[in-house]
Design a protein around this motif. Structure first.
Motif, PDB file in Angstrom:
ATOM      1  N   GLU A  66       8.974   8.591  13.278  1.00  0.00           N
ATOM      2  CA  GLU A  66       7.923   8.946  14.234  1.00  0.00           C
ATOM      3  C   GLU A  66       7.424  10.358  13.970  1.00  0.00           C
ATOM      4  O   GLU A  66       8.096  11.156  13.316  1.00  0.00           O
ATOM      5  CB  GLU A  66       8.481   8.876  15.658  1.00  0.00           C
ATOM      6  CG  GLU A  66       8.953   7.503  16.061  1.00  0.00           C
ATOM      7  CD  GLU A  66       9.611   7.502  17.433  1.00  0.00           C
ATOM      8  OE1 GLU A  66       9.802   8.582  18.024  1.00  0.00           O
ATOM      9  OE2 GLU A  66       9.938   6.413  17.905  1.00  0.00           O
ATOM     10  N   ALA A  67       6.256  10.677  14.504  1.00  0.00           N
ATOM     11  CA  ALA A  67       5.725  12.039  14.426  1.00  0.00           C
ATOM     12  C   ALA A  67       6.778  13.005  14.949  1.00  0.00           C
ATOM     13  O   ALA A  67       7.525  12.686  15.879  1.00  0.00           O
ATOM     14  CB  ALA A  67       4.444  12.147  15.245  1.00  0.00           C
ATOM     15  N   GLY A  68       6.875  14.175  14.334  1.00  0.00           N
ATOM     16  CA  GLY A  68       7.892  15.159  14.704  1.00  0.00           C
ATOM     17  C   GLY A  68       9.180  14.982  13.927  1.00  0.00           C
ATOM     18  O   GLY A  68      10.122  15.751  14.086  1.00  0.00           O
ATOM     19  N   ARG A  69       9.233  13.967  13.084  1.00  0.00           N
ATOM     20  CA  ARG A  69      10.418  13.680  12.266  1.00  0.00           C
ATOM     21  C   ARG A  69       9.969  13.324  10.855  1.00  0.00           C
ATOM     22  O   ARG A  69       8.827  12.979  10.629  1.00  0.00           O
ATOM     23  CB  ARG A  69      11.209  12.533  12.891  1.00  0.00           C
ATOM     24  CG  ARG A  69      11.690  12.864  14.301  1.00  0.00           C
ATOM     25  CD  ARG A  69      12.194  11.638  15.051  1.00  0.00           C
ATOM     26  NE  ARG A  69      13.341  11.013  14.449  1.00  0.00           N
ATOM     27  CZ  ARG A  69      14.610  11.277  14.756  1.00  0.00           C
ATOM     28  NH1 ARG A  69      14.879  12.173  15.664  1.00  0.00           N
ATOM     29  NH2 ARG A  69      15.596  10.638  14.160  1.00  0.00           N
ATOM     30  N   TYR A  70      10.890  13.401   9.899  1.00  0.00           N
ATOM     31  CA  TYR A  70      10.563  13.075   8.513  1.00  0.00           C
ATOM     32  C   TYR A  70      11.741  12.365   7.854  1.00  0.00           C
ATOM     33  O   TYR A  70      12.880  12.472   8.300  1.00  0.00           O
ATOM     34  CB  TYR A  70      10.176  14.338   7.733  1.00  0.00           C
ATOM     35  CG  TYR A  70      11.296  15.350   7.602  1.00  0.00           C
ATOM     36  CD1 TYR A  70      12.039  15.440   6.429  1.00  0.00           C
ATOM     37  CD2 TYR A  70      11.598  16.218   8.644  1.00  0.00           C
ATOM     38  CE1 TYR A  70      13.056  16.361   6.310  1.00  0.00           C
ATOM     39  CE2 TYR A  70      12.613  17.143   8.530  1.00  0.00           C
ATOM     40  CZ  TYR A  70      13.342  17.217   7.360  1.00  0.00           C
ATOM     41  OH  TYR A  70      14.359  18.129   7.236  1.00  0.00           O
ATOM     42  N   ALA A  71      11.438  11.616   6.800  1.00  0.00           N
ATOM     43  CA  ALA A  71      12.451  10.819   6.111  1.00  0.00           C
ATOM     44  C   ALA A  71      13.295  11.697   5.188  1.00  0.00           C
ATOM     45  O   ALA A  71      12.760  12.493   4.415  1.00  0.00           O
ATOM     46  CB  ALA A  71      11.775   9.716   5.305  1.00  0.00           C
ATOM     47  N   THR A  72      14.632  11.531   5.277  1.00  0.00           N
ATOM     48  CA  THR A  72      15.556  12.272   4.413  1.00  0.00           C
ATOM     49  C   THR A  72      16.576  11.315   3.800  1.00  0.00           C
ATOM     50  O   THR A  72      16.812  10.226   4.315  1.00  0.00           O
ATOM     51  CB  THR A  72      16.311  13.359   5.191  1.00  0.00           C
ATOM     52  OG1 THR A  72      17.035  12.757   6.271  1.00  0.00           O
ATOM     53  CG2 THR A  72      15.365  14.406   5.733  1.00  0.00           C
ATOM     54  N   ASP A  73      17.196  11.771   2.721  1.00  0.00           N
ATOM     55  CA  ASP A  73      18.246  10.972   2.095  1.00  0.00           C
ATOM     56  C   ASP A  73      19.584  11.290   2.761  1.00  0.00           C
ATOM     57  O   ASP A  73      19.644  12.031   3.742  1.00  0.00           O
ATOM     58  CB  ASP A  73      18.276  11.197   0.586  1.00  0.00           C
ATOM     59  CG  ASP A  73      18.644  12.616   0.178  1.00  0.00           C
ATOM     60  OD1 ASP A  73      19.182  13.384   0.998  1.00  0.00           O
ATOM     61  OD2 ASP A  73      18.387  12.962  -0.988  1.00  0.00           O
ATOM     62  N   CYS A  87      15.858   9.582   9.719  1.00  0.00           N
ATOM     63  CA  CYS A  87      14.686  10.299  10.218  1.00  0.00           C
ATOM     64  C   CYS A  87      15.231  11.583  10.832  1.00  0.00           C
ATOM     65  O   CYS A  87      16.027  11.543  11.769  1.00  0.00           O
ATOM     66  CB  CYS A  87      13.937   9.478  11.268  1.00  0.00           C
ATOM     67  SG  CYS A  87      13.075   8.050  10.600  1.00  0.00           S
ATOM     68  N   THR A  88      14.843  12.718  10.285  1.00  0.00           N
ATOM     69  CA  THR A  88      15.356  14.013  10.708  1.00  0.00           C
ATOM     70  C   THR A  88      14.286  14.757  11.498  1.00  0.00           C
ATOM     71  O   THR A  88      13.119  14.773  11.097  1.00  0.00           O
ATOM     72  CB  THR A  88      15.773  14.830   9.466  1.00  0.00           C
ATOM     73  OG1 THR A  88      16.756  14.089   8.745  1.00  0.00           O
ATOM     74  CG2 THR A  88      16.335  16.183   9.857  1.00  0.00           C
ATOM     75  N   SER A  89      14.679  15.378  12.594  1.00  0.00           N
ATOM     76  CA  SER A  89      13.730  16.132  13.424  1.00  0.00           C
ATOM     77  C   SER A  89      13.263  17.390  12.709  1.00  0.00           C
ATOM     78  O   SER A  89      14.048  18.051  12.024  1.00  0.00           O
ATOM     79  CB  SER A  89      14.403  16.541  14.743  1.00  0.00           C
ATOM     80  OG  SER A  89      14.722  15.414  15.495  1.00  0.00           O
ATOM     81  N   CYS A  90      11.983  17.723  12.882  1.00  0.00           N
ATOM     82  CA  CYS A  90      11.466  18.982  12.362  1.00  0.00           C
ATOM     83  C   CYS A  90      12.236  20.125  13.020  1.00  0.00           C
ATOM     84  O   CYS A  90      12.595  20.057  14.196  1.00  0.00           O
ATOM     85  CB  CYS A  90       9.976  19.128  12.686  1.00  0.00           C
ATOM     86  SG  CYS A  90       8.927  17.902  11.883  1.00  0.00           S
ATOM     87  N   GLN A  91      12.474  21.183  12.257  1.00  0.00           N
ATOM     88  CA  GLN A  91      13.194  22.351  12.761  1.00  0.00           C
ATOM     89  C   GLN A  91      12.270  23.237  13.583  1.00  0.00           C
ATOM     90  O   GLN A  91      11.061  23.079  13.563  1.00  0.00           O
ATOM     91  CB  GLN A  91      13.722  23.177  11.591  1.00  0.00           C
ATOM     92  CG  GLN A  91      14.644  22.443  10.670  1.00  0.00           C
ATOM     93  CD  GLN A  91      15.008  23.311   9.473  1.00  0.00           C
ATOM     94  OE1 GLN A  91      15.050  24.538   9.562  1.00  0.00           O
ATOM     95  NE2 GLN A  91      15.242  22.685   8.335  1.00  0.00           N
ATOM     96  N   PHE A  92      12.858  24.222  14.256  1.00  0.00           N
ATOM     97  CA  PHE A  92      12.084  25.236  14.959  1.00  0.00           C
ATOM     98  C   PHE A  92      11.089  25.859  13.980  1.00  0.00           C
ATOM     99  O   PHE A  92      11.436  26.147  12.845  1.00  0.00           O
ATOM    100  CB  PHE A  92      12.999  26.342  15.507  1.00  0.00           C
ATOM    101  CG  PHE A  92      13.857  25.905  16.657  1.00  0.00           C
ATOM    102  CD1 PHE A  92      13.427  26.065  17.961  1.00  0.00           C
ATOM    103  CD2 PHE A  92      15.092  25.324  16.432  1.00  0.00           C
ATOM    104  CE1 PHE A  92      14.209  25.668  19.030  1.00  0.00           C
ATOM    105  CE2 PHE A  92      15.887  24.918  17.491  1.00  0.00           C
ATOM    106  CZ  PHE A  92      15.442  25.089  18.792  1.00  0.00           C
ATOM    107  N   GLY A  93       9.849  26.053  14.404  1.00  0.00           N
ATOM    108  CA  GLY A  93       8.834  26.677  13.568  1.00  0.00           C
ATOM    109  C   GLY A  93       8.104  25.707  12.658  1.00  0.00           C
ATOM    110  O   GLY A  93       7.227  26.106  11.909  1.00  0.00           O
ATOM    111  N   TYR A  94       8.464  24.422  12.725  1.00  0.00           N
ATOM    112  CA  TYR A  94       7.839  23.396  11.889  1.00  0.00           C
ATOM    113  C   TYR A  94       7.352  22.243  12.752  1.00  0.00           C
ATOM    114  O   TYR A  94       7.829  22.055  13.872  1.00  0.00           O
ATOM    115  CB  TYR A  94       8.834  22.871  10.843  1.00  0.00           C
ATOM    116  CG  TYR A  94       9.101  23.873   9.752  1.00  0.00           C
ATOM    117  CD1 TYR A  94       8.530  23.725   8.509  1.00  0.00           C
ATOM    118  CD2 TYR A  94       9.924  24.978   9.982  1.00  0.00           C
ATOM    119  CE1 TYR A  94       8.763  24.651   7.498  1.00  0.00           C
ATOM    120  CE2 TYR A  94      10.161  25.907   8.984  1.00  0.00           C
ATOM    121  CZ  TYR A  94       9.580  25.737   7.747  1.00  0.00           C
ATOM    122  OH  TYR A  94       9.804  26.657   6.755  1.00  0.00           O
TER     123      TYR A  94
END
Length: 146
Positions: A66-73, A87-94
């Protein structure tokens, strides 16, 4: 679905759990891939998830981030295709405004994101400023304004 090989079901049993010593077990498709078909016999049946979609081992489908998250291995690194498991959450500042992404972008100077899984950055209030990728806005020093 989600696996391949000579499974308990293929041996005429109701489930893999019912399989005993004489049965061969199914092999799960690895994370970042999926298999929607029952009765597959080869790992070539495991299909790669599309960009921005993830799956865990043994999945029968992929899920979009979902928006606010991105795919990671599995190691938490950005993943493009066939390796995305989380799906990893965007960090602070991103932030990331779009679904199915493989990265988060830094907030522009003059904006900030003070949370995780942010879909957009917030403008700094008057009298404050921030640099690119900031989680906070700071007051302008004496002798400066904004």
């Amino acid at each position: 679905p989600g696996q391949y090989g000579e499974c308990g079901k293929a041996s005429g049993l109701d489930s893999d759990e019912a399989c005993s010593v004489n049965c061969k077990s199914c092999t799960k498709c690895r994370g970042g891939t999926y298999n929607p078909v029952t009765g597959s016999t080869s790992n070539t049946s495991c299909l790669s998830c599309s960009t921005g979609y993830v799956s865990t081992a043994g999945a029968s489908s992929c899920l979009g981030c979902e928006a606010g998250r991105y795919a990671t291995d599995e190691t938490g690194n950005y993943a493009i295709i066939a390796m995305a498991t989380n799906c990893t959450s965007c960090q602070f500042g991103y932030y990331q405004p779009a679904d199915h992404s493989v990265y988060c972008a830094p907030c522009d100077a003059g904006t900030m994101s003070n949370g995780t899984a942010t879909k957009e950055c917030t403008s700094c209030p008057a009298g404050t400023a921030s640099s690119t990728g900031s989680a906070t806005c700071t007051d302008c020093n004496p002798g400066y304004y904004q």
